[in-house]
Structures are given as C-alpha cells and as structure tokens.
Design an enzyme around this catalytic site. Structure first.
Site, mmCIF file in Angstrom:
data_model
loop_
_atom_site.group_PDB
_atom_site.id
_atom_site.type_symbol
_atom_site.label_atom_id
_atom_site.label_comp_id
_atom_site.label_asym_id
_atom_site.label_seq_id
_atom_site.Cartn_x
_atom_site.Cartn_y
_atom_site.Cartn_z
ATOM 1 N N ARG A 62 34.509 71.087 97.973
ATOM 2 C CA ARG A 62 33.577 70.359 97.107
ATOM 3 C C ARG A 62 32.252 71.113 96.983
ATOM 4 N NH1 ARG A 62 30.513 65.275 98.686
ATOM 5 N NH2 ARG A 62 29.644 64.474 96.740
ATOM 6 N N HIS A 107 30.672 72.441 93.547
ATOM 7 C CA HIS A 107 29.321 72.034 93.139
ATOM 8 C C HIS A 107 28.400 73.242 92.991
ATOM 9 C CE1 HIS A 107 29.371 67.475 94.216
ATOM 10 N NE2 HIS A 107 30.478 67.860 93.620
ATOM 11 N N ASP A 108 28.620 74.264 93.790
ATOM 12 C CA ASP A 108 27.815 75.474 93.659
ATOM 13 C C ASP A 108 28.111 76.176 92.341
ATOM 14 O OD1 ASP A 108 26.056 77.617 94.476
ATOM 15 O OD2 ASP A 108 27.847 78.791 94.931
ATOM 16 N N ASN A 143 24.926 65.726 95.939
ATOM 17 C CA ASN A 143 25.171 66.610 97.079
ATOM 18 C C ASN A 143 24.709 66.050 98.418
ATOM 19 O OD1 ASN A 143 26.296 68.644 95.445
ATOM 20 N ND2 ASN A 143 24.262 69.433 94.939
ATOM 21 N N HIS A 180 41.268 66.332 95.375
ATOM 22 C CA HIS A 180 40.994 64.979 95.862
ATOM 23 C C HIS A 180 42.109 64.460 96.761
ATOM 24 C CE1 HIS A 180 37.858 63.795 92.538
ATOM 25 N NE2 HIS A 180 37.430 64.717 93.381
ATOM 26 N N ASP A 206 43.269 59.982 99.400
ATOM 27 C CA ASP A 206 44.736 59.939 99.408
ATOM 28 C C ASP A 206 45.147 59.255 100.706
ATOM 29 O OD1 ASP A 206 47.441 60.363 99.284
ATOM 30 O OD2 ASP A 206 47.340 62.541 99.084
#
Length: 333
Positions: A68, A72-73, A100, A198, A251
């Site tokens: 993640r 995001h970076d 973040n 995810h 999950d």
C-alpha cells in the site's frame, strides 16, 4: 519551397517538442534496468532481501502495508519515495495526509536503508529500497514475485494535499477509478489486477461504515453490499458509524495469504470498500474479475506481477533528477 503558415510552424514546433518529451520519458524508463547496482553496490538487493526474509515472517501483516505504501508513493509525484519524507517545516508531507495516517513500517524501511548505506554510502535510493522491500515482503509471505528494475532516484518535494488529491479514495466509483489510474498510465486491467492486493491486510471501519449505516444520507445500507455480510459486520465489528479504530480483514480468514479470495468475495457482494464493489459495476471490469476467478493462481500471480512492474515505473526520477537520500525521512542538506 512553399512557405510554412503560422499554424503550420507552431504545429511543427509542437510536434518536435512532443518528440523531445517522448524521448526524455523513454530515456528515463531506459535508465531503470535489472541489476542497476551490480557494479556500484553489488550486494544491495541481497541485503534488502535477507533483512526482509529474516523479519517479515514474524510480522507478515507488514507485507500489506508495504504494498500500500508503494502504491501511495507512486501515485503522487511518481515512485520517488516522497511518501517517506517527514514534515520538518512548512506544509505537511504525504506521510501526514489522511489517506496515509494508518501506514506503518517506516522504521523498517529506515533500518533497511541504513544497512544498504553502511555497505554503499550514497548509492542506493530510498525509492528503490521501498520498491524492493515491497516485492520481497510479498514473496516472503507466499505471494507473487515480479521484476524490479532499479535506478530510481529520490524526490525532493512531498505535499499532503497532493496525496489527498491523487490517491483513489475507498468510496470511488468505477469512472473515478478508471480516470485516476489512466492518469498514471494504468488501464482497466491494471486496476482490477492491482486491486487484488486487498486480499491481504485490514481496513478501518471508518473507511466503509457509511455503507452499513448511512449510504445515501437516509440511514440505509448500500444495496451493493451483501445483507448478511453487512449484518455480521454491524453485530461483530463496526457497531457504530463513528467507529474509527476497529479493523476488519479485507479477505476474512486469510488476511496474510495472497490468493484469489478477494475476487470471490467481490462476486458475492462482500468487498468492503465502495471501490471494491465498483469493480463489479462495469461489464468490462466484471469480465476481468470473472477471468481471474476462473483462472489459476499461477496465472494471476504472473499478471499481477506485470502490473506491479508497470506501476513501479510511474514518474520515476533517474539520471541527475532528484537525489540519493542519506536518510529516507529527510532530504539531504
């Protein structure tokens, strides 16, 4: 020779500028290559891998946060480790942006960087360290592997506002998701494949409780969420719309296992986020989901890996652009 008209001249100029831009982008990508540090720091990748293999098995949940963090970076100013920068003065950095705030593992990245720095001072970028740690931590937990060409350099700028504006929110619909991914050079197939991450990790109730308690502002549930699943979440996990601390497995039952469970849940209307459910709201993305479910894990791993490598090339800084940070949280003085 016939004289070139005014618009013909500017058209030609724009065409030439376009070629120059395309050439510069191509050369930037060309400078990312497998084994970039083979001569300047030949043990760099092994140092990263050894540290990951030693510690991630003890905290496998970090694999989810690193993938993640990498995502995001790359979506903000490209894959340049701008997400790792601390706020020192002025505007807050990406790290302090609301999307973040739940990220962790920054100290893990710092420790890996310090080991690489000890072996080869000022050679290996934090951007490459983060990219390698992400891949190696996923592999260490039994997930897919992919090629990581290196040669990224670190960015000098990090703004909280840019993270807020460029990162796909959990309530995004399919059109918003497609637009945001397309702006990064990623297509619908990449969107569906990368969303499969995810399958590991957890989410805070605050990211989806509106689907349980007040979807349209009338105290209703999201009809795109399985009613039994929603009832279970209300009774056992997110007991109020104001819950900001409880975590829920993305999950259930296999949050540390990289498998096809996430896609099976989507088809049962049990994806947690609106952005998860969105993947079944469009005929093209739904076909891709079904293709993954009907295929093998091996095939999915291979396709996921290609999309991860593609994502890892977004907006990379190479050559003389940016710098090689001594510490990942600070630009060099």
């Amino acid at each position: 020779m016939k004289k070139m008209g005014r618009f013909g001249f500017y058209g030609a100029l724009l065409f030439i500028l376009g070629l120059v831009l395309a050439s510069s982008i191509g050369s930037a990508h060309a400078q990312l290559k497998m084994g970039f540090y083979s001569k300047s720091c030949p043990k760099a990748e092994k140092i990263v891998q050894d540290y990951v293999n030693k510690h991630i098995p003890n905290v496998p949940s970090l694999a989810a946060t690193f993938i993640r963090m990498h995502f995001h970076d790359c979506f903000v100013r490209g894959c340049d480790a701008s997400i790792l920068l601390n706020t020192t003065s002025g505007e807050q950095t990406e790290r302090q942006s609301p999307p973040n705030l739940s990220l962790r593992g920054f100290d893990f990245i710092d420790r890996v960087k310090s080991l690489v720095e000890a072996a080869c001072p000022g050679v290996v970028s934090c951007a490459d360290v983060l990219t390698l740690v992400t891949r190696d931590s996923i592999v260490a937990t039994g997930g897919p592997s992919w090629k990581v060409p290196t040669g990224r350099r670190d960015g000098l700028i990090s703004r909280s506002s840019e993270a807020l504006n460029n990162l796909p929110p959990p309530f995004a619909n399919i059109n918003t998701l497609r637009t945001m991914f397309a702006s990064q050079g990623l297509d619908l197939t990449d969107l569906v494949l990368l969303s499969g991450a995810h399958t590991i990790g957890v989410a805070h109730c605050s990211s989806f409780t509106n689907r349980l308690y007040n979807f349209t502002g009338r105290g209703d549930e999201d009809p795109a969420l399985d009613r039994n699943y929603a009832a279970n979440l209300k009774a056992r996990k997110c007991r109020s719309i104001s819950d900001t601390t409880t975590k829920v497995e993305m999950d259930p039952g296999s949050r540390n296992t990289f498998d096809l469970g996430y896609y099976n849940l989507l088809l049962k209307k049990r994806g947690l986020f609106e952005s998860d459910a969105a993947l079944t709201s469009n005929s093209a993305s739904l076909r891709e989901v079904n293709k993954i479910v009907k295929g093998s894990v091996k095939d999915y791993f291979a396709r996921f890996g290609k999309s991860m490598e593609k994502m890892g090339r977004i907006g990379v800084k190479t050559g003389s652009v940016g710098e090689i940070r001594k510490q990942c949280g600070l630009v060099n003085s």
